[in-house]
Design a protein around this motif. Structure first.
Motif, PDB file in Angstrom:
ATOM      1  N   VAL A  53      30.139  26.464  11.804  1.00 55.82           N
ATOM      2  CA  VAL A  53      29.719  25.041  11.365  1.00 55.82           C
ATOM      3  C   VAL A  53      30.923  23.849  11.949  1.00 55.82           C
ATOM      4  O   VAL A  53      30.332  22.832  12.158  1.00 55.82           O
ATOM      5  CB  VAL A  53      29.802  25.093   9.809  1.00 55.82           C
ATOM      6  CG1 VAL A  53      29.761  23.660   9.164  1.00 55.82           C
ATOM      7  CG2 VAL A  53      28.369  25.961   9.391  1.00 55.82           C
ATOM      8  N   ASP A  54      32.124  24.314  11.805  1.00 55.35           N
ATOM      9  CA  ASP A  54      33.009  23.440  12.069  1.00 55.35           C
ATOM     10  C   ASP A  54      32.975  23.043  13.543  1.00 55.35           C
ATOM     11  O   ASP A  54      33.154  21.805  14.204  1.00 55.35           O
ATOM     12  CB  ASP A  54      34.658  24.253  11.988  1.00 55.35           C
ATOM     13  CG  ASP A  54      35.745  23.346  12.421  1.00 55.35           C
ATOM     14  OD1 ASP A  54      35.764  22.300  12.131  1.00 55.35           O
ATOM     15  OD2 ASP A  54      36.592  23.854  13.137  1.00 55.35           O
ATOM     16  N   ALA A  55      32.539  24.063  14.424  1.00 52.17           N
ATOM     17  CA  ALA A  55      32.511  23.741  16.022  1.00 52.17           C
ATOM     18  C   ALA A  55      31.309  22.772  15.981  1.00 52.17           C
ATOM     19  O   ALA A  55      31.471  21.921  17.006  1.00 52.17           O
ATOM     20  CB  ALA A  55      32.258  24.910  16.752  1.00 52.17           C
ATOM     21  N   ILE A  61      30.657  15.011  16.059  1.00 53.29           N
ATOM     22  CA  ILE A  61      31.692  13.790  16.005  1.00 53.29           C
ATOM     23  C   ILE A  61      32.230  13.401  17.218  1.00 53.29           C
ATOM     24  O   ILE A  61      32.095  12.263  17.523  1.00 53.29           O
ATOM     25  CB  ILE A  61      32.714  14.297  15.070  1.00 53.29           C
ATOM     26  CG1 ILE A  61      32.268  14.558  13.651  1.00 53.29           C
ATOM     27  CG2 ILE A  61      33.846  13.134  15.117  1.00 53.29           C
ATOM     28  CD1 ILE A  61      33.149  15.047  12.475  1.00 53.29           C
ATOM     29  N   ASP A  62      32.423  14.243  18.243  1.00 52.39           N
ATOM     30  CA  ASP A  62      32.880  13.985  19.482  1.00 52.39           C
ATOM     31  C   ASP A  62      31.787  13.203  20.260  1.00 52.39           C
ATOM     32  O   ASP A  62      32.028  12.288  20.972  1.00 52.39           O
ATOM     33  CB  ASP A  62      33.306  15.148  20.374  1.00 52.39           C
ATOM     34  CG  ASP A  62      34.766  15.924  20.001  1.00 52.39           C
ATOM     35  OD1 ASP A  62      35.385  14.709  19.403  1.00 52.39           O
ATOM     36  OD2 ASP A  62      34.926  17.009  20.318  1.00 52.39           O
ATOM     37  N   LEU A  63      30.495  13.654  19.965  1.00 53.70           N
ATOM     38  CA  LEU A  63      29.550  13.007  20.599  1.00 53.70           C
ATOM     39  C   LEU A  63      29.179  11.511  20.340  1.00 53.70           C
ATOM     40  O   LEU A  63      28.903  10.594  21.212  1.00 53.70           O
ATOM     41  CB  LEU A  63      28.118  13.827  20.559  1.00 53.70           C
ATOM     42  CG  LEU A  63      26.951  13.568  21.259  1.00 53.70           C
ATOM     43  CD1 LEU A  63      27.295  13.835  22.940  1.00 53.70           C
ATOM     44  CD2 LEU A  63      25.823  14.167  20.696  1.00 53.70           C
ATOM     45  N   LEU A  64      29.534  11.367  18.909  1.00 49.59           N
ATOM     46  CA  LEU A  64      29.512  10.080  18.533  1.00 49.59           C
ATOM     47  C   LEU A  64      30.649   9.232  18.772  1.00 49.59           C
ATOM     48  O   LEU A  64      30.303   7.732  19.054  1.00 49.59           O
ATOM     49  CB  LEU A  64      29.307  10.089  16.739  1.00 49.59           C
ATOM     50  CG  LEU A  64      27.943  10.549  16.495  1.00 49.59           C
ATOM     51  CD1 LEU A  64      28.024  10.945  14.882  1.00 49.59           C
ATOM     52  CD2 LEU A  64      26.759   9.936  16.601  1.00 49.59           C
ATOM     53  N   VAL A  65      31.658   9.614  18.864  1.00 50.34           N
ATOM     54  CA  VAL A  65      33.024   8.763  19.013  1.00 50.34           C
ATOM     55  C   VAL A  65      32.793   8.425  20.551  1.00 50.34           C
ATOM     56  O   VAL A  65      33.114   7.413  21.075  1.00 50.34           O
ATOM     57  CB  VAL A  65      34.132   9.579  19.023  1.00 50.34           C
ATOM     58  CG1 VAL A  65      35.333   8.782  19.297  1.00 50.34           C
ATOM     59  CG2 VAL A  65      34.200   9.746  17.315  1.00 50.34           C
TER      60      VAL A  65
END
Length: 66
Positions: A53-55, A61-65
């Motif tokens: 779940v963390d990965a 989040i990396d994709l959104l940032v």
């Protein structure tokens, strides 16, 4: 006048502790092994699930940032 000394209180506390330990019903070896195996298995499973779940969340989040 009716006060107990510290030494008497300690002896009384240890006698009470000893009496409580005599009441404990300890599990046999087979039950202990089964319960330990269950706890370790569930802990590993939950650790893996949390890591997955963390990965996924990190990737999202990396994709959104970016």
């Amino acid at each position: 006048m009716g006060e107990k000394t510290a030494k008497t209180q300690k002896k009384s506390w240890f006698k009470g502790l000893q009496a409580e330990f005599k009441k404990v019903v300890w599990p046999d070896k087979k039950t202990l092994v089964k319960q330990t195996t269950a706890v370790v298995s569930v802990s590993i499973l939950l650790g893996a699930l949390i890591s997955i779940v963390d990965a996924i969340l990190k990737y999202g989040i990396d994709l959104l940032v970016k």
